[in-house]
Scaffold this motif. Sequence first.
Motif, PDB file in Angstrom:
ATOM      1  N   TYR A  92       0.830  -1.219   0.000  1.00 15.84           N
ATOM      2  CA  TYR A  92       0.000   0.000   0.000  1.00 15.84           C
ATOM      3  C   TYR A  92       0.860   1.263   0.000  1.00 15.84           C
ATOM      4  O   TYR A  92       0.423   2.305  -0.502  1.00 15.84           O
ATOM      5  CB  TYR A  92      -0.969  -0.029   1.196  1.00 15.84           C
ATOM      6  CG  TYR A  92      -2.069  -1.042   0.977  1.00 15.84           C
ATOM      7  CD1 TYR A  92      -3.064  -0.810   0.034  1.00 15.84           C
ATOM      8  CD2 TYR A  92      -2.081  -2.247   1.663  1.00 15.84           C
ATOM      9  CE1 TYR A  92      -4.054  -1.755  -0.203  1.00 15.84           C
ATOM     10  CE2 TYR A  92      -3.065  -3.190   1.444  1.00 15.84           C
ATOM     11  CZ  TYR A  92      -4.050  -2.944   0.498  1.00 15.84           C
ATOM     12  OH  TYR A  92      -5.026  -3.883   0.252  1.00 15.84           O
ATOM     13  N   GLU A  93       2.068   1.193   0.531  1.00 17.07           N
ATOM     14  CA  GLU A  93       2.975   2.351   0.433  1.00 17.07           C
ATOM     15  C   GLU A  93       3.324   2.610  -1.029  1.00 17.07           C
ATOM     16  O   GLU A  93       3.312   3.748  -1.494  1.00 17.07           O
ATOM     17  CB  GLU A  93       4.237   2.102   1.261  1.00 17.07           C
ATOM     18  CG  GLU A  93       5.216   3.285   1.208  1.00 17.07           C
ATOM     19  CD  GLU A  93       6.348   3.150   2.214  1.00 17.07           C
ATOM     20  OE1 GLU A  93       6.315   2.209   3.025  1.00 17.07           O
ATOM     21  OE2 GLU A  93       7.255   4.006   2.188  1.00 17.07           O
ATOM     22  N   ASP A  94       3.614   1.548  -1.747  1.00 16.65           N
ATOM     23  CA  ASP A  94       3.946   1.697  -3.169  1.00 16.65           C
ATOM     24  C   ASP A  94       2.720   2.164  -3.953  1.00 16.65           C
ATOM     25  O   ASP A  94       2.815   3.062  -4.808  1.00 16.65           O
ATOM     26  CB  ASP A  94       4.442   0.355  -3.707  1.00 16.65           C
ATOM     27  CG  ASP A  94       4.809   0.428  -5.178  1.00 16.65           C
ATOM     28  OD1 ASP A  94       5.766   1.152  -5.517  1.00 16.65           O
ATOM     29  OD2 ASP A  94       4.130  -0.225  -5.995  1.00 16.65           O
ATOM     30  N   LEU A  95       1.551   1.574  -3.643  1.00 14.58           N
ATOM     31  CA  LEU A  95       0.318   1.921  -4.374  1.00 14.58           C
ATOM     32  C   LEU A  95      -0.052   3.391  -4.192  1.00 14.58           C
ATOM     33  O   LEU A  95      -0.588   4.033  -5.108  1.00 14.58           O
ATOM     34  CB  LEU A  95      -0.824   1.027  -3.876  1.00 14.58           C
ATOM     35  CG  LEU A  95      -2.148   1.078  -4.641  1.00 14.58           C
ATOM     36  CD1 LEU A  95      -1.980   0.495  -6.037  1.00 14.58           C
ATOM     37  CD2 LEU A  95      -3.238   0.315  -3.888  1.00 14.58           C
ATOM     38  N   SER A  96       0.232   3.940  -3.002  1.00 15.22           N
ATOM     39  CA  SER A  96      -0.165   5.319  -2.702  1.00 15.22           C
ATOM     40  C   SER A  96       0.950   6.327  -2.946  1.00 15.22           C
ATOM     41  O   SER A  96       0.798   7.503  -2.590  1.00 15.22           O
ATOM     42  CB  SER A  96      -0.619   5.412  -1.243  1.00 15.22           C
ATOM     43  OG  SER A  96       0.471   5.177  -0.364  1.00 15.22           O
ATOM     44  N   GLY A 123       3.726   6.526  -1.411  1.00 12.22           N
ATOM     45  CA  GLY A 123       4.385   6.881  -0.151  1.00 12.22           C
ATOM     46  C   GLY A 123       3.497   7.581   0.857  1.00 12.22           C
ATOM     47  O   GLY A 123       3.919   7.804   1.993  1.00 12.22           O
ATOM     48  N   ALA A 124       2.274   7.938   0.490  1.00 16.55           N
ATOM     49  CA  ALA A 124       1.374   8.597   1.452  1.00 16.55           C
ATOM     50  C   ALA A 124       1.026   7.660   2.606  1.00 16.55           C
ATOM     51  O   ALA A 124       0.873   8.085   3.749  1.00 16.55           O
ATOM     52  CB  ALA A 124       0.108   9.079   0.746  1.00 16.55           C
ATOM     53  N   PHE A 125       0.878   6.393   2.302  1.00 16.99           N
ATOM     54  CA  PHE A 125       0.643   5.362   3.313  1.00 16.99           C
ATOM     55  C   PHE A 125       2.000   4.804   3.705  1.00 16.99           C
ATOM     56  O   PHE A 125       2.768   4.349   2.858  1.00 16.99           O
ATOM     57  CB  PHE A 125      -0.235   4.261   2.714  1.00 16.99           C
ATOM     58  CG  PHE A 125      -0.564   3.133   3.652  1.00 16.99           C
ATOM     59  CD1 PHE A 125      -1.812   3.048   4.236  1.00 16.99           C
ATOM     60  CD2 PHE A 125       0.374   2.157   3.945  1.00 16.99           C
ATOM     61  CE1 PHE A 125      -2.126   2.000   5.091  1.00 16.99           C
ATOM     62  CE2 PHE A 125       0.068   1.113   4.804  1.00 16.99           C
ATOM     63  CZ  PHE A 125      -1.182   1.031   5.374  1.00 16.99           C
TER      64      PHE A 125
END
Length: 252
Positions: A75-79, A81-83
């Motif tokens: 999810y960090e990659d998907l967002s 870095g926002a997550f």
Amino acid sequence: MATHVEQVMGLPVSLDLRDEGDFTGAVADAFRWLREVDARFSPFRSGSEVCRYDRGETTELSADLDEVLGLCAYYEDLSGGAFSARLPGRGLDPCAVVKGWAVQRAADRLHAAGARRFCLNAGGDVVTAGEPEPGRPWRVGIRHPEQPEAVCAVVASRDGAVATSAAYERGTHVLDGRTGLPATGLLSVTVVAEDLTHADALATAAFALGADGIAWAAEQPGCDVLIVDAQRRVHRSPGLALACPECPQCTR
């Protein structure tokens, strides 16, 4: 039929189970699992698996922690870095994934034990199975972000999950992983998906993205959203299933 409420992971978790039969053991197992997760994955318990791993006291990951860290990375990659589970200057904190993942696992345990009609609610993040009554879906109220006694919509759910990220319960606890600062631009993000792991992580990531999270969340496959932005405008996926489509709050 059975009901059970317990304070776990710092929030009330309730189960409304409508199946006939004795599910006492299955219910006990589901809540035992949630207490185990609280002990193993809390970043606030110095003896937890997460804290010991973060301090370098253990290098061998359990299968569960390996899965959780993999989800955090996804999810960090998907967002973009926002997550993030590791903000600058802070220790490892996978809570944004752990709650949804743990509650979905608890629901999976109930299902494996034969339960087919239940609603498991962890502080407003919900997993539903089947229907409470034939022909009627579970009704999940989405709290109004500024009026604690009001809802801004009621979602219809069968065999799905509903998760909401907002600041009204815990203040500015969602931080933008790109800056380390409190997320701004949105008042609440609700995501409806097939499972709570995905719904909860997407809701948190979209909230962290701020205004950019509106389009980002709506583009994620397999989910519908209801988002209230800082200007009190409601953004809703056309396919979001509402339990009361005639309600003015739900249709505006």
